[in-house]
Design a protein around this motif. Sequence first.
Motif, PDB file in Angstrom:
ATOM      1  N   GLY A 128       0.984  -1.170  -0.047  1.00 54.99           N
ATOM      2  CA  GLY A 128      -0.035   0.043   0.093  1.00 54.99           C
ATOM      3  C   GLY A 128       0.825   1.307   0.093  1.00 54.99           C
ATOM      4  N   LEU A 129       2.075   1.129  -0.633  1.00 56.10           N
ATOM      5  CA  LEU A 129       2.990   2.250  -0.468  1.00 56.10           C
ATOM      6  C   LEU A 129       2.415   3.689  -1.442  1.00 56.10           C
ATOM      7  N   GLY A 130       1.543   3.110  -2.387  1.00 53.79           N
ATOM      8  CA  GLY A 130       1.053   4.290  -3.211  1.00 53.79           C
ATOM      9  C   GLY A 130      -0.031   5.325  -2.403  1.00 53.79           C
ATOM     10  N   LEU A 131      -0.783   4.411  -1.704  1.00 52.88           N
ATOM     11  CA  LEU A 131      -1.775   5.328  -0.644  1.00 52.88           C
ATOM     12  C   LEU A 131      -0.826   6.119   0.152  1.00 52.88           C
ATOM     13  N   SER A 132       0.188   5.748   0.764  1.00 49.46           N
ATOM     14  CA  SER A 132       0.855   6.370   1.900  1.00 49.46           C
ATOM     15  C   SER A 132       1.593   7.533   1.005  1.00 49.46           C
ATOM     16  N   LEU A 133       2.125   7.208   0.211  1.00 51.82           N
ATOM     17  CA  LEU A 133       2.917   8.505  -0.602  1.00 51.82           C
ATOM     18  C   LEU A 133       1.901   9.341  -1.184  1.00 51.82           C
ATOM     19  N   GLY A 134       0.630   8.949  -1.469  1.00 51.11           N
ATOM     20  CA  GLY A 134      -0.453   9.791  -1.795  1.00 51.11           C
ATOM     21  C   GLY A 134      -0.558  10.905  -0.702  1.00 51.11           C
ATOM     22  N   TYR A 135      -0.872  10.319   0.589  1.00 52.30           N
ATOM     23  CA  TYR A 135      -0.885  11.225   1.659  1.00 52.30           C
ATOM     24  C   TYR A 135       0.226  12.182   1.784  1.00 52.30           C
ATOM     25  N   LEU A 136       1.552  11.625   1.702  1.00 51.16           N
ATOM     26  CA  LEU A 136       3.006  12.061   1.956  1.00 51.16           C
ATOM     27  C   LEU A 136       2.958  13.496   0.864  1.00 51.16           C
ATOM     28  N   VAL A 137       2.956  12.980  -0.655  1.00 49.46           N
ATOM     29  CA  VAL A 137       2.753  14.272  -1.262  1.00 49.46           C
ATOM     30  C   VAL A 137       1.573  15.109  -1.173  1.00 49.46           C
ATOM     31  N   GLY A 138       0.607  14.789  -0.782  1.00 44.07           N
ATOM     32  CA  GLY A 138      -0.394  15.561  -0.515  1.00 44.07           C
ATOM     33  C   GLY A 138      -0.078  16.701   0.573  1.00 44.07           C
ATOM     34  N   ALA A 139       0.699  15.989   1.565  1.00 45.13           N
ATOM     35  CA  ALA A 139       1.141  17.022   2.364  1.00 45.13           C
ATOM     36  C   ALA A 139       2.290  18.093   1.963  1.00 45.13           C
ATOM     37  N   LEU A 140       3.001  17.509   0.893  1.00 45.24           N
ATOM     38  CA  LEU A 140       3.814  18.483   0.038  1.00 45.24           C
ATOM     39  C   LEU A 140       3.291  19.616  -0.495  1.00 45.24           C
ATOM     40  N   VAL A 141       2.129  19.104  -1.047  1.00 43.86           N
ATOM     41  CA  VAL A 141       1.356  20.153  -1.912  1.00 43.86           C
ATOM     42  C   VAL A 141       0.729  21.305  -0.943  1.00 43.86           C
ATOM     43  N   LEU A 142       0.256  21.005   0.128  1.00 45.57           N
ATOM     44  CA  LEU A 142      -0.507  21.986   1.133  1.00 45.57           C
ATOM     45  C   LEU A 142       0.695  22.800   1.725  1.00 45.57           C
ATOM     46  N   GLY A 143       1.909  21.926   1.940  1.00 43.81           N
ATOM     47  CA  GLY A 143       3.073  22.991   2.644  1.00 43.81           C
ATOM     48  C   GLY A 143       3.517  23.864   1.437  1.00 43.81           C
ATOM     49  N   THR A 144       3.479  23.316   0.168  1.00 46.20           N
ATOM     50  CA  THR A 144       3.813  24.193  -0.997  1.00 46.20           C
ATOM     51  C   THR A 144       2.905  25.593  -1.046  1.00 46.20           C
ATOM     52  N   ALA A 145       1.686  25.241  -0.831  1.00 41.17           N
ATOM     53  CA  ALA A 145       0.515  26.257  -0.852  1.00 41.17           C
ATOM     54  C   ALA A 145       0.602  27.102   0.278  1.00 41.17           C
ATOM     55  N   PHE A 146       0.962  26.550   1.638  1.00 37.97           N
ATOM     56  CA  PHE A 146       0.584  27.210   2.703  1.00 37.97           C
ATOM     57  C   PHE A 146       1.002  28.813   2.798  1.00 37.97           C
ATOM     58  N   PRO A 147       2.247  28.905   2.248  1.00 40.95           N
ATOM     59  CA  PRO A 147       2.636  30.542   2.432  1.00 40.95           C
ATOM     60  C   PRO A 147       1.819  31.621   1.655  1.00 40.95           C
ATOM     61  N   HIS A 148       0.920  30.939   0.795  1.00 40.55           N
ATOM     62  CA  HIS A 148      -0.003  31.946   0.014  1.00 40.55           C
ATOM     63  C   HIS A 148      -0.928  32.109   0.906  1.00 40.55           C
ATOM     64  N   LEU A 149      -1.520  31.158   1.656  1.00 43.17           N
ATOM     65  CA  LEU A 149      -2.814  31.180   2.573  1.00 43.17           C
ATOM     66  C   LEU A 149      -2.241  32.183   3.717  1.00 43.17           C
ATOM     67  N   LEU A 150      -1.091  32.133   4.332  1.00 38.92           N
ATOM     68  CA  LEU A 150      -0.530  33.063   5.423  1.00 38.92           C
ATOM     69  C   LEU A 150      -0.285  34.233   4.816  1.00 38.92           C
ATOM     70  N   ARG A 151      -0.021  34.729   3.574  1.00 38.03           N
ATOM     71  CA  ARG A 151       0.018  35.981   3.175  1.00 38.03           C
ATOM     72  C   ARG A 151      -1.273  36.440   3.009  1.00 38.03           C
ATOM     73  N   ASP A 152      -2.260  35.702   2.609  1.00 37.60           N
ATOM     74  CA  ASP A 152      -3.802  36.333   2.611  1.00 37.60           C
ATOM     75  C   ASP A 152      -4.087  36.597   4.029  1.00 37.60           C
ATOM     76  N   LEU A 153      -3.763  35.855   5.015  1.00 41.64           N
ATOM     77  CA  LEU A 153      -4.210  36.144   6.518  1.00 41.64           C
ATOM     78  C   LEU A 153      -3.208  37.230   7.053  1.00 41.64           C
ATOM     79  N   ILE A 154      -2.288  37.407   6.935  1.00 43.27           N
ATOM     80  CA  ILE A 154      -1.234  38.240   7.507  1.00 43.27           C
ATOM     81  C   ILE A 154      -1.257  39.622   6.671  1.00 43.27           C
ATOM     82  N   PRO A 155      -1.291  40.764   7.408  1.00 46.25           N
ATOM     83  CA  PRO A 155      -1.417  42.270   6.901  1.00 46.25           C
ATOM     84  C   PRO A 155      -0.226  42.500   6.021  1.00 46.25           C
ATOM     85  N   GLY A 156      -0.060  43.093   4.975  1.00 46.49           N
ATOM     86  CA  GLY A 156       1.122  43.664   4.234  1.00 46.49           C
ATOM     87  C   GLY A 156       2.378  43.920   4.851  1.00 46.49           C
TER      88      GLY A 156
END
Length: 395
Positions: A128-156
């Motif tokens: 079941g490595l494909g499922l485990s890595l699916g979660y893991l790369v999903g975490a990478l995707v969220l980590g990659t996107a997260f700074p954009h969310l922080l930028r929207d929440l934090i004043p300029g």
Amino acid sequence: MPPRHLLPTIIIAQFACTSLWFAPNAILPALAGAYDLPAGALSYLTSAVQFGFVLGTLVFAVLTLADRFSPSKVFFCCALLGAGATLGLLWNGHTLTSLVALRAAVGFFLAGIYPVGMKIAADYYKEGLGLSLGYLVGALVLGTAFPHLLRDLIPGDAWPTVLWTIAALAVAGGVMMWLLVPDGPHRRPASSVDASAFFSVFRKPDFRAAALGYFGHMWELYAFWTFVPVLLAFLTEKNGFFLSVPLASFTVIAVGGVGCVVGGYASRRVGPRKVASVALAVSGVCCLASYFLLDWLPAEAAFFFLLIWGIAVVTDSPQLSTMVAGSAPAEQKGTALTIVNCLGFAITIVSIELLSWLLGWVSPVHIFLVLGVGPALGLLGLATGRRTAQQQLLP
């Protein structure tokens, strides 16, 4: 059976530490104003991370660090060093050169985070490595996107808070991995440096096929993620839009995490090769369609199209990594994942710089067409590997 806390711990640690990747991308206007950066700073800073990652993975692969030493401790050390290099961006005397150097350092330390995190998962989840890595790369995707969310929440004017938050997350992720994730039962430590491993793994046809699929995927992925905010800013200025550019950028990138997880479950039924092939085909069609659709679609419809693309562009990633890990010898698994990451990220530098150059000549809605070459080559590689496997089964 691995303890229940293991996979969630690895996922959270991976998310926390990979948020280092696009940290300055989300605050680029503020950095440009603070340090008087030129117009091409986005591609320079992003390519610097990719170059540092390539250099780091090359060093890790040649020295077989993830196979010779405890991968959790390697992950922890690199998380601390990456967080420190990210906080270095707050120094007041920066030039573009010094910023590029720091981002290259972050990329180098990410080589001990992303592929090593996959190695840790592979050491625990042979089935079941494909499922485990699916979660893991999903975490990478969220980590990659997260700074954009922080930028929207934090004043300029509070943009340094974005960097402090991301650095703190990375430290926390490294500590979690070190304290809560011991070496896995399927780990086969290498006893010494094996420089030949960099080349020997490519002798296996199934490994070569998975690697070629991954390389085609990487031609598209990071260039898409890098320039999605540029495209969304252009579309917003042209047509108006109901979301801010940082929030829309976060959504388009982060939705790929859903695709990774769903693709992981699908791989249990149809296999990782089929999931990867479908994702490559869909993202390839999106590359071609973007040239025509983004020019005339209303902003909301264009955003929906980008959401579909954001899912397809990364759904293949964990399945291709599963194929790479599954086709490598057990004692070279960490090195094999690192090698493929090394070459794949070298390819991203070329595609990112190509899109940056095209941006000076054509509209942002037209630059993504050239990314279609990647999915086409990836599909060709997977098809070649399938034919080779079928031929080997013949009497």
